[in-house]
Design a protein around this motif. Structure first.
Motif, mmCIF file in Angstrom:
data_model
loop_
_atom_site.group_PDB
_atom_site.id
_atom_site.type_symbol
_atom_site.label_atom_id
_atom_site.label_comp_id
_atom_site.label_asym_id
_atom_site.label_seq_id
_atom_site.Cartn_x
_atom_site.Cartn_y
_atom_site.Cartn_z
ATOM 1 N N CYS A 178 0.863 -1.187 0.000
ATOM 2 C CA CYS A 178 0.000 0.000 0.000
ATOM 3 C C CYS A 178 0.901 1.239 0.000
ATOM 4 N N CYS A 182 0.394 4.815 7.255
ATOM 5 C CA CYS A 182 -0.262 4.849 8.566
ATOM 6 C C CYS A 182 0.678 4.208 9.605
ATOM 7 N N CYS A 185 0.201 0.507 10.909
ATOM 8 C CA CYS A 185 -0.108 -0.537 9.922
ATOM 9 C C CYS A 185 1.059 -1.499 9.693
#
Ligand code: SF4
Length: 519
Positions: A178, A182, A185
């Motif tokens: 991704c 974040c 994560c």
């Protein structure tokens, strides 16, 4: 070589949906895609059997048959994984472990007699296992040293090994990784920030395999962010649209995507034309300061409310993920989440207290600050935070339990589902109608009986159902399905309350115990 692939038990979680699965005669929501991919990567001259312990136990005959037992597990499966490793060793089996949990903390499994650690992504490390076995090596730890495999070479998963009738949905994966950052994560730690995608032909071949095996209905695209590489995902969707149309839409897809999906109308339209129905989005919190602190900047660029409304009006049902317990969070975060869910009307909201997953940026920061607490503990939605937050943990836990109960209060839930489905856009594709199976009719009757006769929600239930049939008839079938989901949450919210309160008492006791001072 005879390989037994074993998938450990999950505890009861938000996602286990037992009550709903029971209604439709299924046992588990999703199959172990990782293990069927492992079976496809290993030499096809080997023999494989697969046991998902969430369906049934491993039989004596299966244990005896195996030359090698391979386990794959996530952190929430840790407890059963350890029990099963002991069992395999007791039976004198060679054991290999892989998957997200062994990859992030292999040291936790080192004393259990595991023979082979297949860490990181299997496309690179499984061939190392094969070579080690060919050389007669009795142990090994295989890592990719930061290298990420090209997933365009990943073979079609061995879906034939699954007891498919036990699952509610099948899984496929188009991409890994991704582009966002974040702080909490672990996806970007495990799979990197450069999304790697399969080719459209490759994914269609996987779907064709499922189709040829007789699978129809729900397919989950398990990508952690399906739209991480928008260019490639659009190429896939254009091909998938044709494939689905030619077969009269045998599959209905759900997936996970970042909130910037709302800015791309072409992408949403393509998804709808491929028969995507629901999309999980990590909203995390409506508090902008917390989003910035946790580096979820993509959720601060435009209004969260507008983004959710855009996706909903277009016709994709949003499932939202929320978290409480961010650093610097002000009191009342739980209630602000409930208010946000009420305003948007999002029916299904996953909810958790923030946890520091091993090796994430959050984990490293908290470790440096000396705030990690019980780092080897199991982590799921019914466990207290594994670090010291910036406001009292008791306050966060109380808000969490209260918010969970409010979100899944039977009346509040029915009203929210109703408001949401009134604004949900109609599906774009209409497969040829088929007479529903008896099990589906039975499930429908049971939901109507429980929510429309037995419970106090009875008047509300019938009012909303009739009103929905008149005002937005195209979504009535989805509407009833989502009403049925509360059969699970009603029980699960009590589990959350009981388990969190028990841990809180334990935590408070430990805080009161005198600390021994060395002299
Ligand atoms: S958007 Fe989702 S998958 Fe991507 S980094 Fe953030 S939490 Fe992880």
């Amino acid at each position: 070589m005879r390989v037994l692939l074993v998938y450990p038990l999950f505890p009861k979680t938000f996602w286990s949906y037992e009550k709903i699965l029971e209604l439709v005669g299924r046992k588990v929501l999703l199959p172990p895609l990782g293990l069927v991919t492992v079976a496809a990567i290993l030499p096809q001259t080997w023999e494989f059997r697969l046991v998902d312990r969430n369906i049934r136990a491993v039989t004596d005959e299966e244990w005896a048959w195996a030359d090698l037992v391979i386990f794959s597990a996530m952190i929430v499966q840790k407890e059963d994984l350890i029990v099963q490793i002991h069992e395999a060793k007791r039976r004198g089996k060679r054991v290999a472990v892989g998957g997200p949990y062994p990859t992030s903390t292999p040291q936790e499994l080192e004393d259990l007699g595991v023979d082979y650690f297949i860490l990181d992504e299997g496309e690179i490390t499984l061939p190392m296992l094969v070579e080690a076995l060919e050389r007669g090596e009795t142990s090994g730890k295989f890592t990719s040293n930061g290298e990420k495999p090209d997933v365009t070479n990943t073979p079609i998963p061995r879906y034939d090994l699954l007891e498919r009738d036990a699952y509610d949905s099948m899984s496929v994966q188009f991409s890994r990784g991704c582009p966002f950052q974040c702080e909490f994560c672990d996806i970007i730690v495990l799979y990197g920030r450069k999304p790697r995608t399969k080719t459209p032909e490759q994914l269609l071949a996987e779907l064709q395999t499922l189709y040829d095996l007789g699978w129809r209905g729900s397919v989950f695209m398990v990508d952690d962010n399906f739209i991480g590489n928008k260019r490639n995902v659009k190429l896939l969707l254009k091909a998938l649209q044709v494939w689905q149309r030619e077969r009269d839409y045998p599959f209905r897809f759900d997936t996970e995507a970042s909130l910037d999906l709302a800015d791309d109308e072409e992408l949403m339209d393509l998804m709808l034309e491929c028969n995507f129905a629901a999309v999980f989005m990590g909203i995390e919190t409506p508090d902008t300061e917390s989003l910035q602190l946790t580096k979820k900047f993509q959720n601060t660029r435009s209004s969260l409310l507008d983004a959710i409304d855009k996706v909903t009006h277009r016709g994709l049902r949003v499932i939202a993920g929320f978290i409480v317990g961010f650093d610097g969070e002000k009191s009342g975060a739980g209630q602000r989440i409930v208010d946000f869910a009420e305003i948007t009307g999002i029916p299904t909201t996953t909810f958790a207290m923030l946890q520091a997953l091993p090796n994430t940026a959050l984990w490293h920061r908290l470790e440096k600050e000396g705030r990690l607490r019980n780092p080897a503990a199991n982590i799921n939605q019914t466990t207290l935070m594994n670090f010291e937050p910036t406001r009292p943990v008791e306050e966060i836990a109380r808000e969490y339990v209260d918010a969970f109960r409010a979100l899944y209060d039977p009346v509040q839930y029915l009203n929210r589902v109703y408001r949401y489905f009134l604004k949900l856009g109609a599906p774009r594709v209409r497969p040829t109608p088929k007479f529903p199976e008896w099990i589906v009719i039975r499930a429908l009757l049971l939901v109507c009986w429980r929510q429309g006769v037995v419970r106090e929600t009875r008047w509300l239930f019938w009012h909303h159902l009739i009103s929905m049939a008149i005002r937005n008839p195209a979504v009535v079938d989805q509407y009833i399905t989502v009403c049925a989901h509360n059969e699970h949450f009603l029980e699960y919210r009590d589990i959350v309350k009981a388990q969190i309160e028990a841990q809180l008492q334990e935590y408070q006791r430990s805080q009161r115990e005198p600390v021994e001072v060395a002299v």
